[in-house]
Design a protein around this motif. Structure first.
Motif, PDB file in Angstrom:
ATOM      1  N   ILE A  34       0.832  -1.204   0.000  1.00 16.70           N
ATOM      2  CA  ILE A  34       0.000   0.000   0.000  1.00 16.70           C
ATOM      3  C   ILE A  34       0.867   1.255   0.000  1.00 16.70           C
ATOM      4  O   ILE A  34       0.651   2.188  -0.786  1.00 16.70           O
ATOM      5  CB  ILE A  34      -0.948   0.000   1.219  1.00 16.70           C
ATOM      6  CG1 ILE A  34      -1.985  -1.120   1.090  1.00 16.70           C
ATOM      7  CG2 ILE A  34      -1.657   1.352   1.351  1.00 16.70           C
ATOM      8  CD1 ILE A  34      -2.870  -1.263   2.305  1.00 16.70           C
ATOM      9  N   ILE A  35       1.873   1.265   0.873  1.00 15.76           N
ATOM     10  CA  ILE A  35       2.764   2.433   0.954  1.00 15.76           C
ATOM     11  C   ILE A  35       3.540   2.597  -0.350  1.00 15.76           C
ATOM     12  O   ILE A  35       3.693   3.709  -0.868  1.00 15.76           O
ATOM     13  CB  ILE A  35       3.728   2.286   2.152  1.00 15.76           C
ATOM     14  CG1 ILE A  35       2.934   2.323   3.465  1.00 15.76           C
ATOM     15  CG2 ILE A  35       4.785   3.391   2.135  1.00 15.76           C
ATOM     16  CD1 ILE A  35       3.746   1.950   4.685  1.00 15.76           C
ATOM     17  N   GLY A  36       4.025   1.479  -0.903  1.00 10.38           N
ATOM     18  CA  GLY A  36       4.764   1.536  -2.170  1.00 10.38           C
ATOM     19  C   GLY A  36       3.913   2.087  -3.297  1.00 10.38           C
ATOM     20  O   GLY A  36       4.380   2.886  -4.112  1.00 10.38           O
ATOM     21  N   PHE A  37       2.634   1.657  -3.350  1.00  7.84           N
ATOM     22  CA  PHE A  37       1.722   2.157  -4.377  1.00  7.84           C
ATOM     23  C   PHE A  37       1.518   3.669  -4.226  1.00  7.84           C
ATOM     24  O   PHE A  37       1.509   4.411  -5.219  1.00  7.84           O
ATOM     25  CB  PHE A  37       0.379   1.431  -4.279  1.00  7.84           C
ATOM     26  CG  PHE A  37      -0.668   1.942  -5.227  1.00  7.84           C
ATOM     27  CD1 PHE A  37      -0.649   1.575  -6.563  1.00  7.84           C
ATOM     28  CD2 PHE A  37      -1.665   2.806  -4.797  1.00  7.84           C
ATOM     29  CE1 PHE A  37      -1.607   2.050  -7.449  1.00  7.84           C
ATOM     30  CE2 PHE A  37      -2.628   3.288  -5.666  1.00  7.84           C
ATOM     31  CZ  PHE A  37      -2.594   2.903  -6.999  1.00  7.84           C
ATOM     32  N   GLN A  38       1.341   4.131  -2.983  1.00  7.16           N
ATOM     33  CA  GLN A  38       1.132   5.556  -2.747  1.00  7.16           C
ATOM     34  C   GLN A  38       2.355   6.373  -3.155  1.00  7.16           C
ATOM     35  O   GLN A  38       2.228   7.432  -3.785  1.00  7.16           O
ATOM     36  CB  GLN A  38       0.804   5.796  -1.272  1.00  7.16           C
ATOM     37  CG  GLN A  38      -0.551   5.253  -0.858  1.00  7.16           C
ATOM     38  CD  GLN A  38      -0.787   5.363   0.633  1.00  7.16           C
ATOM     39  OE1 GLN A  38       0.155   5.324   1.421  1.00  7.16           O
ATOM     40  NE2 GLN A  38      -2.048   5.496   1.032  1.00  7.16           N
ATOM     41  N   VAL A  39       3.543   5.874  -2.805  1.00  6.63           N
ATOM     42  CA  VAL A  39       4.780   6.590  -3.160  1.00  6.63           C
ATOM     43  C   VAL A  39       4.932   6.648  -4.679  1.00  6.63           C
ATOM     44  O   VAL A  39       5.252   7.701  -5.249  1.00  6.63           O
ATOM     45  CB  VAL A  39       6.011   5.903  -2.512  1.00  6.63           C
ATOM     46  CG1 VAL A  39       7.310   6.497  -3.066  1.00  6.63           C
ATOM     47  CG2 VAL A  39       5.959   6.045  -0.994  1.00  6.63           C
TER      48      VAL A  39
END
Length: 677
Positions: A513-518
């Motif tokens: 999730i964090i990787g997608f947001q970044v």
């Protein structure tokens, strides 16, 4: 069940990768032979070793490489140039050809043409195969051709027109994925009907005509008949008054296409009806065969269209898996059906319907049990609605990234609408089949007809109300293909988390999730800093677009805002555009970074200050100029001609530029002219 530990999923994905590589990348001929050699070597070693490779760690790797090669090979041999009997290898380009066609499918008509998909049976005296887009001009004497009708004509065959403007829907690529490579347009009086084929599609068309007559005979209104035929038979060409657009805005347009959803609901109904047979000897076998037979009868009644054949094949395999009572069997049969369909037609991999169908069904199999857990110990009524909610949510989760990627919009009320409409579709299909059967034998009771009319009218009222809630419709969503791919990585991580809620899977899911947001933020900011200058192609009009970060300015001379918006909208979906400004006036001078663009129209006096250089000259509205003198005076580095000019002017200017050795770009042939800076 882990994805990578499942051999069927591994082989299916490998096969798909091979098809993708064959379509998107050009390889030398030796690569093709090398992959074939690896495949043959594997088969030889496999049988020589008497199956000992099954226990070897090398086996999955070799299998993966082989199925990538098999996918590559399968895609190549299905391409038209590789097929000796395909009509494109026999036609004379830019000349008239004696053709024998068989009408296979009726497409949506417009104000000027009736459109069909036809099989090219003969070119001159040679037997051929392959599909073509066939359009017939409408006039007072013309009639619609029947499916299976065989016709003769003498006509030119031309390439399918391609999109001329940035990021527009590419109709040529769309048809190519369906195996349609050419088109022909003619008038009705030039066509001779010579016979009628007796294939299954022709019989299906006759069956549909009888059903239409039976429905009309029983006093259903035109709107009710059109909606009924769209929902039950997939015949959308009779829908009027923007009905299709209303279903799109409501987020339920998928119920108008007979595909995975309809076949899945019918499978669910039949599965429930035949469930008691499991208690008798050979009951599972009898039930499974009966369900599969009824699915294919329904496929015949709705016309055996490609989407229906695809869906019925998929659910035929799924139904076999269901009666094995194992989740892994259902997944394996689903993947096996995909593999079979791709072997028959590798281009299916790139069809939106194929992707959405399999994404929805796979998501239901994966997520529905987890979503249904909170309702498991509830009363029957709550469990019933809980099953509907869990299936709907699971299906929407699976198709959401693809839907946003292809359509760039998100109906905010889609979940609420689907909770209402999907169960209603089950009722509509169940009662609808009964209504059709009773109408065909002239025994339709008035009270059943009234109930069904009420259901259809209520459905349209719900759709109309939801479609009017435009504040809930989010449009022009920036969502490129990498975002779609990353979304499915997050969804797979979510599945692993639900299946086994360990600390490792939790961290993996949160990291995704964090990787997608970044990734989204970085990509979004990079796209925001984009500048471009575009000369669009538009018949009898001039339009220029200038993008400066998130602002887009549109300059046009005579094109209305609604038509201009159709050209700009695809760009606004490809880039994060916040503001679109429309200006109904043309400037004669544009400074694009270090390039100068000068515009000459029918009123322009092209006297410029001394020492002014013209890098790009744009000619619009059939300017009455001596281009030879203009080139001598302005010395442009490139000349652009848009769609507002007469074709004889374009031809003359092209010759002048050729003599003067000045690069010439006509948007009607090469498409829109764009400078990125």
């Amino acid at each position: 069940m882990k994805l990578w530990s499942n051999p069927v999923s591994l082989l299916c994905i490998s096969f798909g990768i091979g098809i993708f590589l064959a379509k998107n990348y050009s390889f030398q001929e030796w690569t093709f032979y090398a992959l074939s050699a690896i495949l043959l070597s594997f088969i030889f070693v496999y049988f020589k070793s008497k199956f000992t490779l099954l226990s070897s760690a090398l086996f999955p790797t070799i299998s993966t490489v082989c199925f990538v090669g098999l996918g590559f090979f399968c895609f190549q041999i299905h391409q038209a140039p590789q097929q000796s009997k395909h009509y494109i290898n026999h036609i004379k380009s830019k000349e008239f050809n004696h053709l024998v066609l068989e009408i296979n499918e009726q497409k949506s008509s417009n104000s000027y043409y009736d459109n069909y998909i036809a099989e090219v049976r003969k070119v001159s005296s040679k037997n051929t195969e392959g599909k073509i887009l066939f359009s017939v001009e409408k006039d007072s004497l013309s009639r619609k051709f029947l499916l299976g009708e065989i016709i003769f004509l003498n006509s030119k065959i031309t390439p399918v027109f391609s999109s001329k403007n940035p990021f527009q829907f590419d109709y040529r690529a769309f048809l190519k994925n369906r195996g349609i490579h050419r088109q022909l347009t003619t008038s009705f009086e030039k066509v001779i009907s010579i016979d009628t084929s007796t294939n299954l599609q022709a019989y299906a068309e006759k069956a549909q005509q009888k059903i239409h007559q039976a429905i009309t005979k029983n006093s259903f209104s035109k709107k009710q008949t059109a909606l009924m035929e769209a929902l039950l038979l997939g015949r959308k060409n009779q829908l009027k008054d923007g009905t299709y657009e209303k279903f799109t805005k409501a987020g339920v347009v998928h119920i108008l296409a007979i595909s995975g959803l309809h076949i899945g609901i019918i499978l669910w109904i039949l599965y429930a009806l035949f469930y008691p047979l499991r208690k008798i000897l050979f009951g599972k076998v009898i039930a499974s065969i009966s369900i599969i037979l009824l699915l294919w009868i329904y496929a015949f009644l709705v016309g055996l269209t490609p989407s229906v054949l695809r869906a019925v094949t998929m659910f035929t395999c799924v139904s076999i898996g269901l009666f094995m009572d194992r989740k892994s069997s259902v997944i394996n049969m689903l993947l096996l059906s995909a593999l079979i369909l791709l072997l028959v037609n590798p281009n299916l991999l790139f069809k939106v319907g194929f992707q959405l169908s399999y994404a929805a069904v796979a998501s239901i199999i994966a997520f529905q049990p987890s979503f249904f857990k909170p309702f498991k110990n509830s009363p029957k009524l709550i469990r019933f609605f809980g099953s509907i909610i869990s299936v709907t949510f699971a299906a929407q989760l699976g198709v959401l990234p693809l839907s946003i990627f292809y359509f760039h919009q998100f109906p905010g009320l889609f979940f609420l609408t689907n909770i209402i409409v999907v169960p209603a579709l089950g009722i509509i299909l169940s009662i609808g089949v009964l209504v059709i059967f009773l109408a065909l034998i002239n025994q339709l009771p008035a009270f059943i007809k009234s109930i069904y009319q009420f259901i259809l009218d209520t459905l349209m009222q719900v759709i109309n109300w939801v479609a009017m809630q435009e504040n809930f419709l989010i449009e022009k969503i920036y969502f490129p293909v990498m975002f779609c791919f990353c979304s499915y990585v997050v969804i797979i991580a979510f599945y692993n988390f639900l299946a086994n809620r360990t600390q490792k899977n939790t961290m993996l899911f949160l990291s995704c999730i964090i990787g997608f947001q970044v990734f989204y933020i970085i990509n979004f900011n990079n796209k925001k800093n984009h500048h471009s200058f575009t000369v669009f192609h538009q018949y009898k009009a001039s339009i220029i677009g200038i993008q400066e970060n998130t602002r887009y300015s549109v300059f046009t001379d005579s094109l209305g805002k609604s038509k201009a918006n159709k050209l700009v909208k695809p760009i606004a979906e490809e880039f994060p555009i916040d503001t679109i400004m429309y200006k109904n006036q043309f400037k004669n001078w544009y400074q694009i970074d270090d390039l100068s663009v000068f515009v000459i129209d029918e009123n322009t006096i092209y006297k410029l200050p001394k020492h002014t250089e013209v890098d790009i000259l744009l000619l619009t509205n059939s300017s009455k100029i001596n281009l030879n003198r203009v080139i001598n005076r302005l010395t442009p580095q490139k000349i652009i001609v848009d769609g507002s000019n007469y074709k004889n002017y374009v031809k003359r200017w092209r010759e002048t530029c050729k003599q003067k050795k000045v690069p010439f770009h006509y948007t009607g042939k090469k498409g829109a002219f764009t400078i990125d800076y």
